[in-house]
Design a protein around this motif. Structure first.
Motif, mmCIF file in Angstrom:
data_model
loop_
_atom_site.group_PDB
_atom_site.id
_atom_site.type_symbol
_atom_site.label_atom_id
_atom_site.label_comp_id
_atom_site.label_asym_id
_atom_site.label_seq_id
_atom_site.Cartn_x
_atom_site.Cartn_y
_atom_site.Cartn_z
ATOM 1 N N SER A 154 52.597 24.350 46.001
ATOM 2 C CA SER A 154 52.610 24.736 47.403
ATOM 3 C C SER A 154 51.342 25.455 47.788
ATOM 4 O O SER A 154 50.641 26.006 46.942
ATOM 5 N N SER A 155 51.059 25.412 49.059
ATOM 6 C CA SER A 155 49.911 26.171 49.542
ATOM 7 C C SER A 155 50.322 26.967 50.773
ATOM 8 O O SER A 155 51.130 26.522 51.582
ATOM 9 N N VAL A 156 49.779 28.180 50.855
ATOM 10 C CA VAL A 156 50.043 29.060 51.991
ATOM 11 C C VAL A 156 48.880 28.890 52.953
ATOM 12 O O VAL A 156 47.727 29.036 52.569
ATOM 13 N N GLU A 157 49.205 28.545 54.183
ATOM 14 C CA GLU A 157 48.158 28.261 55.154
ATOM 15 C C GLU A 157 48.368 29.024 56.442
ATOM 16 O O GLU A 157 49.474 29.417 56.764
ATOM 17 N N PRO A 158 47.261 29.229 57.148
ATOM 18 C CA PRO A 158 47.363 29.987 58.400
ATOM 19 C C PRO A 158 47.782 29.092 59.553
ATOM 20 O O PRO A 158 47.370 27.941 59.644
ATOM 21 N N GLN A 159 48.594 29.639 60.429
ATOM 22 C CA GLN A 159 48.854 28.974 61.695
ATOM 23 C C GLN A 159 47.912 29.577 62.727
ATOM 24 O O GLN A 159 47.417 30.687 62.530
ATOM 25 N N LYS A 160 47.756 28.905 63.839
ATOM 26 C CA LYS A 160 46.863 29.430 64.888
ATOM 27 C C LYS A 160 47.318 30.808 65.375
ATOM 28 O O LYS A 160 46.514 31.647 65.739
ATOM 29 N N HIS A 211 52.077 30.160 56.807
ATOM 30 C CA HIS A 211 53.226 29.292 56.589
ATOM 31 C C HIS A 211 53.011 28.492 55.304
ATOM 32 O O HIS A 211 51.934 28.543 54.721
ATOM 33 N N LEU A 212 54.055 27.821 54.882
ATOM 34 C CA LEU A 212 54.046 27.257 53.536
ATOM 35 C C LEU A 212 54.284 25.753 53.549
ATOM 36 O O LEU A 212 55.221 25.273 54.170
ATOM 37 N N HIS A 213 53.401 25.026 52.859
ATOM 38 C CA HIS A 213 53.645 23.611 52.600
ATOM 39 C C HIS A 213 53.989 23.476 51.132
ATOM 40 O O HIS A 213 53.334 24.074 50.288
ATOM 41 N N MET A 214 55.000 22.706 50.840
ATOM 42 C CA MET A 214 55.452 22.630 49.468
ATOM 43 C C MET A 214 55.777 21.195 49.074
ATOM 44 O O MET A 214 56.600 20.539 49.713
ATOM 45 N N ALA A 215 55.090 20.710 48.045
ATOM 46 C CA ALA A 215 55.461 19.435 47.451
ATOM 47 C C ALA A 215 56.503 19.754 46.393
ATOM 48 O O ALA A 215 56.263 20.569 45.509
ATOM 49 N N VAL A 216 57.677 19.160 46.509
ATOM 50 C CA VAL A 216 58.774 19.430 45.580
ATOM 51 C C VAL A 216 59.036 18.166 44.771
ATOM 52 O O VAL A 216 59.137 17.081 45.332
#
Ligand code: ZN
Ligand code: ZN
Length: 551
Positions: free
Chosen positions: A255-261, A266-271
């Motif tokens: 997963s990667s933690v990324e900025p929103q505007k 927020h978090l994207h996660m490949a499961v």
């Protein structure tokens, strides 16, 4: 083909003319060469010779320069791709510390010594502290768990009433596997579906579409946004725990933690593996994290009225809490509770409430992904999209509304305690953990308070242990081995004890200017690339795209 930079480079080297640093930096960037190399002195114990080596900043520092960040991104993409649809159970055996770990540990020890010497001499240690923090992160990433200071805080026994209760979710018997289920299609083919999940924090007030800035800054809940960002990584941990409990297998993720505007992480996660969409949503809704820290409702010290440091008497043994002094109330002389005492009081107080409870927002996106499809590639690119940027970097700096939004968010974080050791605790009448002299609220150097991090000081990429069967440094070595094999060269494992590395003392006259060092690195890279391209020209029918990427 003539590369226009070749001419600039060779002329510069031939005439040894001083080159403007900004020109050298542009050339380095164009060639994918690190623009902030760290000089390390390497003693070859076989030959007794020393050599100064330019180590890319990406190898030692946490804040990577753009070319290093880009290389790092490709590496992460390879790691993500390799683990997502794994077909066989990864075999995980505890590794011997490898060469890289050993090198990092030795280098860290040397840097620590250098830092302590600088402090003794009364010099500024900010840069060295940053290097040390980066090294700790690299050491962890290299596959060693925990950090070198051995900080293993004893777990506190909270009363049952306060324990983080399991959310009301189904619990399946855990199968001893990390692989997801497969399905056989009507055509007889085997499908291996996985998930791509996006989790977001709740709303803090209406924001303008496309810009992320609050419609009404006065009512936007900045304090909540700040605390949610500070504790976001704990919330992610809870989500993974709950996910595993419900899934009934040892779920692996990248997963990667990324900025929103709007400046929330927020978090994207490949499961790996699949579950019903509704179940993922139910898990996200039931997941929360409670922060059991002392209350910050009452500001007790601010402005000129600040706690005063007083040394403890000489003691034969080190004090158990590691402090050799205490902060006291300047008016009454009363000692402020230490961090441990403050937590004990919290434990004893039946009516205590957590300082903060963090939860996800209602926006949960779950997408099914099949291995090897364009969808999967798209998700992998998405997962690594912002890895080259910090949380606060996503804004358009020319937009005054966005600048003001960042400023208000930074202000909300200014007095918010970022960790048990944060000097901001003094503002609320509690001594920070391991308190020492010269601490003042509002002057914490922690990453979380900085405008480029905006509360989230955790790792940007979170990968579970059994994701791809390899650590990041093993992925790095894979690439190297691949290229060496393609070149028909032996990639020998070097003797790990051959070299001793030392940082070069500041102000050493033997170090060439940065401009010159960059140009030399470019020249090396170009020689390497020319060899690879010549090889590629000779090869027929062989896929050398990885060689090209490595070049
Ligand atoms: Zn770099
Ligand atoms: Zn802090």
């Amino acid at each position: 083909m003539t590369n226009p930079t070749d001419r600039v480079l060779s002329r510069a080297e031939r005439q040894a003319m001083p080159v403007a640093l900004d020109v050298a930096v542009e050339i380095a960037k164009h060639n994918g060469v690190c623009i902030r190399p760290v000089v390390l002195r390497r003693l070859d114990t076989h030959t007794g010779t020393t050599e100064d080596v330019n180590v890319p900043c990406g190898a030692t520092m946490e804040a990577k320069c753009p070319p290093c960040a880009k290389r790092n991104r490709y590496l992460r993409m390879a790691q993500c791709r390799e683990g997502w649809h794994l077909e066989a159970e990864p075999s995980i055996t505890p590794d011997e510390p490898n060469e890289e770990q050993r090198w990092l540990v030795e280098f860290r020890a040397d840097t620590q010594a250098q830092r302590d010497a600088a402090e003794q001499a009364g010099d500024d240690t900010t840069d060295l502290d940053a290097v040390l923090a980066g090294l700790d992160e690299e050491i962890n990433a290299a596959g060693m768990r925990g950090n070198l200071l051995g900080r293993t805080a004893a777990k506190r026994n909270r009363s049952t009433r306060r324990r983080q209760d399991a959310p009301d979710l189904p619990k399946r018997v855990r199968q001893n596997t990390t692989l997801g289920r497969t399905f056989t299609g009507s055509d007889g083919a085997t499908y291996r579906p996985s998930l791509f999940v996006t989790l977001t924090l709740p709303s803090y007030g209406k924001v303008r579409a496309g810009q992320g800035v609050p419609v009404d800054p006065d009512t936007y809940d900045y304090p909540r946004a700040a605390r949610d960002a500070l504790h976001f990584s704990k919330l992610v941990d809870r989500f993974v725990q709950n996910l595993r409990r419900v899934a009934g297998y040892d779920v692996q993720y990248f997963s990667s933690v990324e900025p929103q505007k709007r400046l929330a992480p927020h978090l994207h996660m490949a499961v790996r593996g699949t579950m019903p969409r509704a179940e993922i949503k139910a898990i996200a809704a039931a997941t929360y994290h409670q922060v059991w820290w002392p209350s910050v409702d009452e500001v007790r010290f601010e402005g000129e009225h600040l706690p005063v440091w007083t040394e403890r008497p000489e003691h034969a043994e080190p004090y158990p809490d590691g402090q050799d002094g205490d902060y006291l109330d300047p008016a009454t002389g009363e000692l402020l509770p230490t961090w441990r005492e403050a937590l004990d009081r919290l434990d004893a107080d039946e009516d205590a409430e957590p300082l903060h409870v963090v939860r996800f927002g209602p926006q949960v996106d779950v997408q099914g992904v099949l291995s090897g499809t364009p969808d999967a590639d798209q998700c992998i690119r998405y997962l690594s999209k912002y890895l080259t940027k910090s949380l606060g970097d996503t804004l358009d700096a020319d937009n005054p509304a966005q600048r003001a939004h960042t400023a208000r968010m930074t202000e909300a974080l200014r007095y918010e305690p970022c960790s048990p050791a944060c000097p901001n605790w003094l503002r609320y009448g509690v001594q920070p953990k391991n308190a020492k002299a010269d601490m003042a609220p509002g002057r914490c150097r922690g990453k979380a308070h900085k405008p480029e991090h905006l509360g989230y000081a955790g790792r940007r990429v979170l990968v579970s242990r059994k994701w791809s069967n390899k650590t990041l440094s093993e992925h790095k070595r894979d690439r190297r081995t691949w290229v060496m094999e393609a070149l028909g060269l032996a990639d020998e494992v070097p003797d790990p004890h051959r070299y001793v590395w030392k940082p070069v003392p500041a102000g050493d006259d033997n170090i060439p200017s940065l401009a010159l060092r960059l140009l030399r690195m470019v020249a090396e890279r170009q020689r390497w690339r020319a060899t690879l391209l010549a090889l590629e020209a000779r090869a027929t029918g062989q896929d050398l795209s990885a060689v090209r990427e490595a070049a």
